[in-house]
Design a protein around this motif. Structure first.
Motif, mmCIF file in Angstrom:
data_model
loop_
_atom_site.group_PDB
_atom_site.id
_atom_site.type_symbol
_atom_site.label_atom_id
_atom_site.label_comp_id
_atom_site.label_asym_id
_atom_site.label_seq_id
_atom_site.Cartn_x
_atom_site.Cartn_y
_atom_site.Cartn_z
ATOM 1 N N THR A 1 2.927 3.208 -8.032
ATOM 2 C CA THR A 1 2.193 3.627 -6.846
ATOM 3 C C THR A 1 2.999 3.280 -5.601
ATOM 4 N N ILE A 2 3.142 4.262 -4.724
ATOM 5 C CA ILE A 2 3.911 4.051 -3.493
ATOM 6 C C ILE A 2 2.977 3.620 -2.369
ATOM 7 N N LEU A 3 3.324 2.558 -1.691
ATOM 8 C CA LEU A 3 2.560 2.054 -0.557
ATOM 9 C C LEU A 3 3.323 2.336 0.740
ATOM 10 N N THR A 4 2.615 2.871 1.717
ATOM 11 C CA THR A 4 3.210 3.239 3.005
ATOM 12 C C THR A 4 2.910 2.166 4.049
ATOM 13 N N PRO A 5 3.907 1.754 4.832
ATOM 14 C CA PRO A 5 3.680 0.715 5.842
ATOM 15 C C PRO A 5 3.007 1.254 7.105
ATOM 16 N N TRP A 6 2.016 0.509 7.589
ATOM 17 C CA TRP A 6 1.327 0.806 8.853
ATOM 18 C C TRP A 6 1.356 -0.446 9.714
ATOM 19 N N LEU A 7 1.518 -0.248 11.006
ATOM 20 C CA LEU A 7 1.322 -1.342 11.950
ATOM 21 C C LEU A 7 -0.066 -1.174 12.559
ATOM 22 N N GLY A 8 -0.916 -2.171 12.394
ATOM 23 C CA GLY A 8 -2.268 -2.125 12.967
ATOM 24 C C GLY A 8 -2.428 -3.190 14.035
ATOM 25 N N GLY B 1 -3.118 -8.464 14.754
ATOM 26 C CA GLY B 1 -2.494 -7.278 14.183
ATOM 27 C C GLY B 1 -1.707 -7.632 12.948
ATOM 28 N N GLY B 2 -1.007 -6.648 12.393
ATOM 29 C CA GLY B 2 -0.214 -6.936 11.215
ATOM 30 C C GLY B 2 0.359 -5.694 10.568
ATOM 31 N N LEU B 3 1.111 -5.922 9.513
ATOM 32 C CA LEU B 3 1.668 -4.850 8.700
ATOM 33 C C LEU B 3 0.766 -4.648 7.489
ATOM 34 N N PHE B 4 0.393 -3.387 7.237
ATOM 35 C CA PHE B 4 -0.483 -3.057 6.124
ATOM 36 C C PHE B 4 0.201 -1.993 5.270
ATOM 37 N N TYR B 5 0.406 -2.310 4.003
ATOM 38 C CA TYR B 5 1.017 -1.364 3.074
ATOM 39 C C TYR B 5 -0.106 -0.697 2.282
ATOM 40 N N LEU B 6 -0.293 0.615 2.525
ATOM 41 C CA LEU B 6 -1.461 1.323 2.004
ATOM 42 C C LEU B 6 -1.050 2.506 1.133
ATOM 43 N N LYS B 7 -1.917 2.807 0.168
ATOM 44 C CA LYS B 7 -1.636 3.875 -0.787
ATOM 45 C C LYS B 7 -1.803 5.243 -0.153
ATOM 46 N N ASN B 8 -2.989 5.526 0.368
ATOM 47 C CA ASN B 8 -3.261 6.841 0.967
ATOM 48 C C ASN B 8 -4.393 6.691 1.966
#
Length: 279
Positions: free
Chosen positions: A116-123, A254-261
């Motif tokens: 499963t690929i997780l995409t990085p988001w800055l929140g 805030g933080g970095l969130f690695y999310l699937k979809n």
């Protein structure tokens, strides 16, 4: 900040700080505090000092927060929490102290299928405060996809139903970010500034109008005084401090969130319109 948003925030606050939730009604939350959280928010240092001095078994408090008193049908004794309340401000401060920055991964349970690929988001969660003789505060939660630059509003709400963990799950692969977090933060800051520019700033003109009226009264009382006393300057400066319009932008956390979809999560939650694209 609406009651449901506050309710969701409280749930996440207790969960993240390992405080068991004993009851979760739509309009109130009952939680068992840990020793650490009791010491932080219950303001009873003498109790804990005494307990520790005699070596007694600790007894942290249970707490009930009512998030929507108007819709509450049961008879519940608890503390009403609303946006602007001292308690909510205290919890914001505790959140800021304990978790100003996090790195979280979406929990994936399928360990035997394809990776499963997780995409990085800055929140980032922002608080914008408008100050004069009156105060207005607004919370914004923004998220930026560090791969393609997609921006969403209400990021905190979008991820509150996602199961997150501090460690990455097995059989997952997190994409390295293309947009550096520092650049993403600059873009989010620009978005907040744009929102402020587009906001209604009649409050500032109204504050200046009230300032002028009070200044005229001050000048009237000292009109016949040739050498103004020190108190005149003090009152004039205090009036400026009270009425002068100013805006403060503050990052709560805030933080970095690695999310699937994330898009899929938002569509499932009927939040399609939360997506914008920055070009």
């Amino acid at each position: 900040m609406y009651p449901q948003q506050i309710h969701n925030y409280l749930l996440q606050f207790f969960q993240e700080n390992n405080c068991p939730i004993l009851s979760n009604n739509d309009y109130y939350v009952i939680a068992q505090l840990t020793i650490e959280m009791d010491k932080r928010i219950m303001n009873r240092p003498f109790y804990w000092k005494y307990q520790e001095s005699i070596g007694s078994v600790p007894n942290p408090a249970q707490i009930t927060f009512i998030t929507n008193k108007n819709k509450l049908e049961e008879t519940i004794t608890g503390e009403v929490v609303h946006f602007g309340s001292l308690r909510l401000a205290q919890l914001f401060q505790v959140t800021k102290e304990l978790g100003s920055y996090v790195q979280m991964f979406e929990k994936v349970t399928d360990e035997f299928g394809e990776k499963t690929i997780l995409t990085p988001w800055l929140g980032i969660n922002y608080k914008v405060s408008y100050y004069s003789d009156q105060t207005k505060e607004t919370l914004y939660s923004l998220g930026l996809n560090l791969i393609n630059g997609e921006l969403i509003n209400d990021f905190q709400e979008s991820i509150c139903t996602i199961n997150l963990d501090k460690t990455i799950s097995n059989n997952t692969f997190n994409l390295p970010y293309i947009i550096k977090p520092i650049r993403a933060l600059e873009r989010l800051d620009s978005t907040i500034e744009k929102k402020i520019q587009q906001d209604d700033h009649s409050w500032a003109e109204q504050a200046k109008h009230r300032w002028k009226k009070d200044q005229k009264v001050l000048e009237y009382f000292y009109a016949d005084v040739e050498n103004k006393p020190e108190c005149y300057g003090i009152e004039k400066e205090a009036m400026k401090e009270q009425y002068e319009p100013r805006i403060k932008i503050e990052i709560i956390n805030g933080g970095l969130f690695y999310l699937k979809n994330l898009r899929e999560h938002m569509i499932n939650d009927s939040n399609k319109e939360l997506f914008e694209t920055i070009y």
